[in-house]
Design a protein around this motif. Sequence first.
Motif, mmCIF file in Angstrom:
data_model
loop_
_atom_site.group_PDB
_atom_site.id
_atom_site.type_symbol
_atom_site.label_atom_id
_atom_site.label_comp_id
_atom_site.label_asym_id
_atom_site.label_seq_id
_atom_site.Cartn_x
_atom_site.Cartn_y
_atom_site.Cartn_z
ATOM 1 N N VAL A 35 -7.272 8.114 -4.617
ATOM 2 C CA VAL A 35 -6.541 7.179 -4.162
ATOM 3 C C VAL A 35 -6.231 6.087 -5.123
ATOM 4 O O VAL A 35 -5.062 5.775 -5.632
ATOM 5 C CB VAL A 35 -6.955 6.488 -2.726
ATOM 6 C CG1 VAL A 35 -6.062 5.077 -2.454
ATOM 7 C CG2 VAL A 35 -6.852 7.443 -1.498
ATOM 8 N N LEU A 36 -7.285 5.635 -5.979
ATOM 9 C CA LEU A 36 -7.051 4.747 -7.110
ATOM 10 C C LEU A 36 -6.169 5.315 -8.097
ATOM 11 O O LEU A 36 -5.267 4.765 -8.719
ATOM 12 C CB LEU A 36 -8.394 4.263 -7.581
ATOM 13 C CG LEU A 36 -9.110 3.325 -6.864
ATOM 14 C CD1 LEU A 36 -10.528 2.901 -7.428
ATOM 15 C CD2 LEU A 36 -8.507 2.049 -6.675
ATOM 16 N N GLN A 37 -6.348 6.756 -8.258
ATOM 17 C CA GLN A 37 -5.729 7.385 -9.413
ATOM 18 C C GLN A 37 -3.997 7.562 -9.116
ATOM 19 O O GLN A 37 -3.481 7.411 -10.007
ATOM 20 C CB GLN A 37 -6.258 8.828 -9.677
ATOM 21 C CG GLN A 37 -5.652 9.818 -10.618
ATOM 22 C CD GLN A 37 -5.631 9.174 -12.033
ATOM 23 O OE1 GLN A 37 -6.896 9.231 -12.753
ATOM 24 N NE2 GLN A 37 -5.008 8.592 -12.688
ATOM 25 N N TRP A 38 -4.059 7.878 -7.868
ATOM 26 C CA TRP A 38 -2.395 7.852 -7.332
ATOM 27 C C TRP A 38 -1.747 6.482 -7.362
ATOM 28 O O TRP A 38 -0.615 6.573 -7.772
ATOM 29 C CB TRP A 38 -2.119 8.500 -6.161
ATOM 30 C CG TRP A 38 -2.531 10.247 -5.866
ATOM 31 C CD1 TRP A 38 -3.374 10.709 -5.525
ATOM 32 C CD2 TRP A 38 -1.576 10.953 -6.269
ATOM 33 N NE1 TRP A 38 -3.342 12.067 -5.752
ATOM 34 C CE2 TRP A 38 -2.149 12.016 -6.404
ATOM 35 C CE3 TRP A 38 -0.161 10.746 -7.270
ATOM 36 C CZ2 TRP A 38 -1.285 13.442 -6.643
ATOM 37 C CZ3 TRP A 38 0.508 11.894 -7.516
ATOM 38 C CH2 TRP A 38 -0.057 13.196 -7.463
ATOM 39 N N SER A 39 -2.510 5.357 -7.030
ATOM 40 C CA SER A 39 -2.136 4.199 -7.263
ATOM 41 C C SER A 39 -1.943 3.962 -8.671
ATOM 42 O O SER A 39 -0.733 3.075 -8.766
ATOM 43 C CB SER A 39 -3.282 3.041 -6.725
ATOM 44 O OG SER A 39 -3.293 3.079 -5.303
ATOM 45 N N ALA A 40 -2.672 4.299 -9.553
ATOM 46 C CA ALA A 40 -2.492 4.011 -11.076
ATOM 47 C C ALA A 40 -1.022 4.624 -11.614
ATOM 48 O O ALA A 40 -0.438 4.218 -12.417
ATOM 49 C CB ALA A 40 -3.681 4.659 -12.081
ATOM 50 N N ARG A 41 -0.819 5.651 -10.689
ATOM 51 C CA ARG A 41 0.484 6.352 -11.226
ATOM 52 C C ARG A 41 1.881 5.931 -10.405
ATOM 53 O O ARG A 41 2.714 6.343 -10.425
ATOM 54 C CB ARG A 41 0.454 7.860 -10.853
ATOM 55 C CG ARG A 41 -0.559 8.758 -11.439
ATOM 56 C CD ARG A 41 -0.900 10.009 -10.941
ATOM 57 N NE ARG A 41 -1.878 10.724 -11.694
ATOM 58 C CZ ARG A 41 -2.493 11.766 -11.258
ATOM 59 N NH1 ARG A 41 -2.012 12.175 -9.998
ATOM 60 N NH2 ARG A 41 -3.529 12.430 -11.993
ATOM 61 N N GLY A 42 1.609 4.676 -9.897
ATOM 62 C CA GLY A 42 2.535 3.700 -9.172
ATOM 63 C C GLY A 42 3.004 4.038 -7.708
ATOM 64 O O GLY A 42 4.080 3.787 -7.130
ATOM 65 N N LYS A 43 2.153 4.999 -6.949
ATOM 66 C CA LYS A 43 2.526 5.382 -5.837
ATOM 67 C C LYS A 43 2.002 4.585 -4.666
ATOM 68 O O LYS A 43 1.026 3.706 -4.981
ATOM 69 C CB LYS A 43 1.771 6.804 -5.270
ATOM 70 C CG LYS A 43 2.016 7.909 -6.400
ATOM 71 C CD LYS A 43 3.576 8.229 -6.322
ATOM 72 C CE LYS A 43 3.898 9.334 -7.199
ATOM 73 N NZ LYS A 43 5.589 9.712 -7.164
ATOM 74 N N THR A 44 2.917 4.071 -3.579
ATOM 75 C CA THR A 44 2.573 3.171 -2.635
ATOM 76 C C THR A 44 1.530 3.654 -1.666
ATOM 77 O O THR A 44 1.141 5.081 -1.581
ATOM 78 C CB THR A 44 3.748 2.726 -2.041
ATOM 79 O OG1 THR A 44 4.322 3.842 -1.252
ATOM 80 C CG2 THR A 44 4.737 2.214 -2.929
ATOM 81 N N SER A 45 1.046 2.795 -0.753
ATOM 82 C CA SER A 45 0.115 3.596 0.205
ATOM 83 C C SER A 45 0.892 4.597 0.942
ATOM 84 O O SER A 45 0.201 5.811 1.458
ATOM 85 C CB SER A 45 -0.433 2.598 1.043
ATOM 86 O OG SER A 45 -1.334 1.676 0.623
ATOM 87 N N ALA A 46 2.199 4.481 1.393
ATOM 88 C CA ALA A 46 2.955 5.214 2.251
ATOM 89 C C ALA A 46 2.987 6.720 1.414
ATOM 90 O O ALA A 46 2.937 7.767 2.250
ATOM 91 C CB ALA A 46 4.254 4.682 2.588
ATOM 92 N N GLU A 47 3.395 6.810 0.281
ATOM 93 C CA GLU A 47 3.596 7.866 -0.688
ATOM 94 C C GLU A 47 2.297 8.633 -0.850
ATOM 95 O O GLU A 47 2.147 9.828 -0.648
ATOM 96 C CB GLU A 47 4.120 7.284 -2.173
ATOM 97 C CG GLU A 47 5.453 6.918 -1.638
ATOM 98 C CD GLU A 47 5.898 6.412 -3.416
ATOM 99 O OE1 GLU A 47 7.136 6.351 -3.742
ATOM 100 O OE2 GLU A 47 5.346 5.626 -4.114
ATOM 101 N N ILE A 48 1.193 7.689 -1.033
ATOM 102 C CA ILE A 48 -0.139 8.576 -1.284
ATOM 103 C C ILE A 48 -0.472 9.301 0.065
ATOM 104 O O ILE A 48 -1.285 10.378 0.074
ATOM 105 C CB ILE A 48 -1.209 7.313 -1.419
ATOM 106 C CG1 ILE A 48 -0.923 6.789 -2.882
ATOM 107 C CG2 ILE A 48 -2.705 7.973 -1.544
ATOM 108 C CD1 ILE A 48 -1.867 5.754 -3.143
ATOM 109 N N SER A 49 -0.226 8.615 1.548
ATOM 110 C CA SER A 49 -0.558 9.138 2.588
ATOM 111 C C SER A 49 0.162 10.519 2.660
ATOM 112 O O SER A 49 -0.299 11.339 3.217
ATOM 113 C CB SER A 49 -0.226 8.307 3.681
ATOM 114 O OG SER A 49 1.271 7.999 3.834
ATOM 115 N N ILE A 50 1.256 10.630 2.257
ATOM 116 C CA ILE A 50 2.242 11.631 2.254
ATOM 117 C C ILE A 50 1.502 12.926 1.220
ATOM 118 O O ILE A 50 1.242 13.941 1.761
ATOM 119 C CB ILE A 50 3.603 11.728 1.823
ATOM 120 C CG1 ILE A 50 4.216 10.737 2.970
ATOM 121 C CG2 ILE A 50 4.394 13.058 1.809
ATOM 122 C CD1 ILE A 50 5.618 10.537 2.634
#
Length: 200
Positions: free
Chosen positions: A145-160
Amino acid sequence: MSSPTKVFCIEDDRDSADLIREDLTDRGYVVKVAYDFSAALATLAAFMPDIIVCDVNVPGMTGFEFLESARGIIQGERKIPFIFLTGNADKASIMRGHSTGADEYMLKPVDFDVLDTVIRKYTEHEEALDGTPLPFGLTRREVEVLQWSARGKTSAEISIILELGKRTVDFHIDNAREKLNVATRTEAVVRAALLNIIQL
């Protein structure tokens, strides 16, 4: 291969108890249910669970009293994580739950993704893919989840992307933030990157 995690659930509402057992069993847990504290105390030592999920309001005694009794029965054994799962959202109950020694105080209705995450938090010892332990007690999912956050993804985008609920994603981020001892998601990402846990 490690044996399945054993979950002991104490819940007097049989429909709720059966729903919890069904969901957690589907997720690979071994689940034993007791509908009252007398039955729970009688079977606790024999079952020796890896974690206990307990309602607060069950006839016979309170969940707080059960926690103290349960700790007495398994004294000398490893500390078994204890989760209160209840509809009591008042501050006094939450404070008492933590002061009694509960590890988590979760509110109903049950979010099974979050419950699964909490159980894993206390029962899994995560390792990186190369077999070395992850630093700061982070789990692979928290790092992901941190890695996807580092790529600029929001929680909603990460959840998908990860096929998780948004609340579950936020839960992982909050856990990672606390483990890394920082106040914000951005700080967690930066610290994880500086420590080479994730890549920017």
